[in-house]
Scaffold this active site. Structure first.
Site, mmCIF file in Angstrom:
data_model
loop_
_atom_site.group_PDB
_atom_site.id
_atom_site.type_symbol
_atom_site.label_atom_id
_atom_site.label_comp_id
_atom_site.label_asym_id
_atom_site.label_seq_id
_atom_site.Cartn_x
_atom_site.Cartn_y
_atom_site.Cartn_z
ATOM 1 N N ASP A 1 35.582 33.606 52.897
ATOM 2 C CA ASP A 1 34.665 33.467 51.752
ATOM 3 C C ASP A 1 33.273 33.126 52.296
ATOM 4 O O ASP A 1 33.115 32.842 53.494
ATOM 5 C CB ASP A 1 35.166 32.349 50.805
ATOM 6 N N TYR B 1 30.069 47.631 38.468
ATOM 7 C CA TYR B 1 31.317 46.881 38.309
ATOM 8 C C TYR B 1 32.485 47.816 37.984
ATOM 9 O O TYR B 1 33.479 47.847 38.710
ATOM 10 C CB TYR B 1 31.177 45.795 37.229
HETATM 11 P P1 NAI Z 1 34.636 33.832 41.149
HETATM 12 O O1 NAI Z 1 33.175 34.068 41.177
HETATM 13 O O2 NAI Z 1 35.154 32.493 40.727
HETATM 14 O O3 NAI Z 1 35.303 34.162 42.551
HETATM 15 C C1 NAI Z 1 34.831 35.146 43.426
HETATM 16 C C2 NAI Z 1 35.042 34.671 44.845
HETATM 17 O O4 NAI Z 1 34.496 35.667 45.713
HETATM 18 C C3 NAI Z 1 34.318 33.355 45.145
HETATM 19 O O5 NAI Z 1 35.147 32.512 45.915
HETATM 20 C C4 NAI Z 1 33.107 33.813 45.900
HETATM 21 O O6 NAI Z 1 32.544 32.828 46.767
HETATM 22 C C5 NAI Z 1 33.654 35.022 46.660
HETATM 23 N N1 NAI Z 1 32.581 35.918 47.099
HETATM 24 C C6 NAI Z 1 31.543 36.369 46.346
HETATM 25 N N2 NAI Z 1 30.704 37.101 47.109
HETATM 26 C C7 NAI Z 1 31.231 37.127 48.363
HETATM 27 C C8 NAI Z 1 30.806 37.705 49.584
HETATM 28 N N3 NAI Z 1 29.664 38.386 49.676
HETATM 29 N N4 NAI Z 1 31.582 37.524 50.668
HETATM 30 C C9 NAI Z 1 32.727 36.792 50.597
HETATM 31 N N5 NAI Z 1 33.181 36.220 49.461
HETATM 32 C C10 NAI Z 1 32.434 36.379 48.356
HETATM 33 O O7 NAI Z 1 35.220 34.968 40.207
HETATM 34 P P2 NAI Z 1 36.686 35.345 39.716
HETATM 35 O O8 NAI Z 1 36.558 35.667 38.288
HETATM 36 O O9 NAI Z 1 37.689 34.384 40.172
HETATM 37 O O10 NAI Z 1 36.880 36.736 40.480
HETATM 38 C C11 NAI Z 1 37.956 37.021 41.368
HETATM 39 C C12 NAI Z 1 38.248 38.506 41.266
HETATM 40 O O11 NAI Z 1 38.762 38.792 39.968
HETATM 41 C C13 NAI Z 1 37.015 39.393 41.437
HETATM 42 O O12 NAI Z 1 37.349 40.505 42.222
HETATM 43 C C14 NAI Z 1 36.698 39.821 40.008
HETATM 44 O O13 NAI Z 1 36.032 41.048 39.955
HETATM 45 C C15 NAI Z 1 38.094 39.915 39.429
HETATM 46 N N6 NAI Z 1 38.133 39.878 37.969
HETATM 47 C C16 NAI Z 1 37.676 38.788 37.276
HETATM 48 C C17 NAI Z 1 37.698 38.782 35.903
HETATM 49 C C18 NAI Z 1 37.205 37.619 35.096
HETATM 50 O O14 NAI Z 1 37.081 37.737 33.866
HETATM 51 N N7 NAI Z 1 36.923 36.460 35.713
HETATM 52 C C19 NAI Z 1 38.216 39.938 35.137
HETATM 53 C C20 NAI Z 1 38.679 41.024 35.963
HETATM 54 C C21 NAI Z 1 38.634 40.983 37.327
#
Ligand code: NAI
Length: 257
Positions: free
Chosen positions: A32, A155
């Site tokens: 991360d 996205y």
């Molecule tokens: P979040 O923002 O809490 O988690 C994303 C994680 O990815 C974080 O730990 C962040 O530090 C890491 N990250 C971001 N940019 C990065 C980079 N350049 N290099 C390494 N790590 C990086 O968001 P969430 O919601 O937990 O997302 C997790 C997955 O679920 C994502 O792929 C998102 O697209 C997917 N998702 C989320 C939904 C939602 O409603 N929250 C719905 C559908 C899919």
């Protein structure tokens, strides 16, 4: 104890999944931009190369599992980073870690896609050709030139490309003995969703995106399905995309599945 590499383990769905997998006895090597064993920026080719090298070093070249959670929402700017993290940050790790997974015990991988993967079909996805040829700069240029639509295009287009990339690997991974599946979450209460709700360009559409179950998901409701897919209980599940969305995909596309 089995060893699992995870991206995006710092917050949201990834943090909750890390907890669930640790409780199930897995050792996690997290990747991360913060709060992880490997600090790497998956939005750059250099960061992905470094992440791969360190993951192979820390696992001794043998892995039992891989969970790819890292992702950026439609509101993130510059918008090109959304395709870089969501698509290239996942696909390059899949391909780079397959040999290590082949050496593992009952290996499995889960990729976090989205219900948005079905919002832009592959045949109409303007990013499809750039993804097929691995041309990150071209994909970034397309979303950057899309103006106000760039965020949604980046996205939905990157998540569509990601699910297609997984499905296209199903034969090779099956023959390699590594199960590979995606989940497609609906709106889930995480920092990514909060950032979208706080952005005037996206808040209304996100607020309206309420599924038949009448509420958004908690991250733990994604983690439990990911933990199932990583477990022996899912030993014949391969190439599947499991919607964990309170029914919204069925509501929006009742005749397509
Ligand atoms: P979040 O923002 O809490 O988690 C994303 C994680 O990815 C974080 O730990 C962040 O530090 C890491 N990250 C971001 N940019 C990065 C980079 N350049 N290099 C390494 N790590 C990086 O968001 P969430 O919601 O937990 O997302 C997790 C997955 O679920 C994502 O792929 C998102 O697209 C997917 N998702 C989320 C939904 C939602 O409603 N929250 C719905 C559908 C899919």
């Amino acid at each position: 104890m089995s060893t699992v590499v995870m991206t995006g383990c710092a917050t949201g769905i990834g943090a909750s999944t890390r907890k669930a997998l640790e409780a199930a006895g897995h050792k996690i090597i997290g990747i991360d931009i913060r709060d992880a064993e490997i600090i790497a920026d998956l939005s750059t080719a250099q960061g992905r190369k470094q992440a791969l090298a360190q993951a192979l070093e820390q696992s001794g070249g043998m892995l039992d599992g891989l969970v790819l959670c890292a992702g950026l929402g439609a509101q993130f700017r510059p918008v090109g980073k959304v395709v870089s993290v969501n698509y290239f940050g996942a696909v390059e790790l899949l391909d780079g870690l397959l040999p290590a997974l082949q050496r593992g015990k009952a290996p499995a991988a889960v990729v976090i896609s989205s219900v948005a993967s079905a919002h832009l079909p592959w045949e109409k996805n303007p990013l499809a050709a750039a993804f097929e040829s691995g041309d990150e700069a071209a994909a970034q240029a397309i979303v950057s030139a899309a103006g106000e639509q760039g965020g949604n295009l980046a996205y939905a287009g990157s998540k569509n490309g990601l699910t297609v990339a997984v499905r296209k690997r199903v034969t090779a991974w099956g023959q390699a003995g590594v199960r590979l599946n995606t989940i497609a979450p609906g709106a889930t209460e995480t920092p990514l969703l909060q950032a979208g709700l706080q952005d005037a360009r996206f808040s209304e559409s996100i607020a309206k995106f309420i599924p038949p179950m009448g509420r958004r998901a908690e991250p733990a409701e994604m983690a439990s399905v990911i933990a199932f897919l990583m477990s022996a209980a899912a030993s014949y599940v391969h190439g599947a995309q499991i919607c964990v969305d309170g029914g919204i995909d069925a509501q929006m596309r009742p005749t397509q599945f």
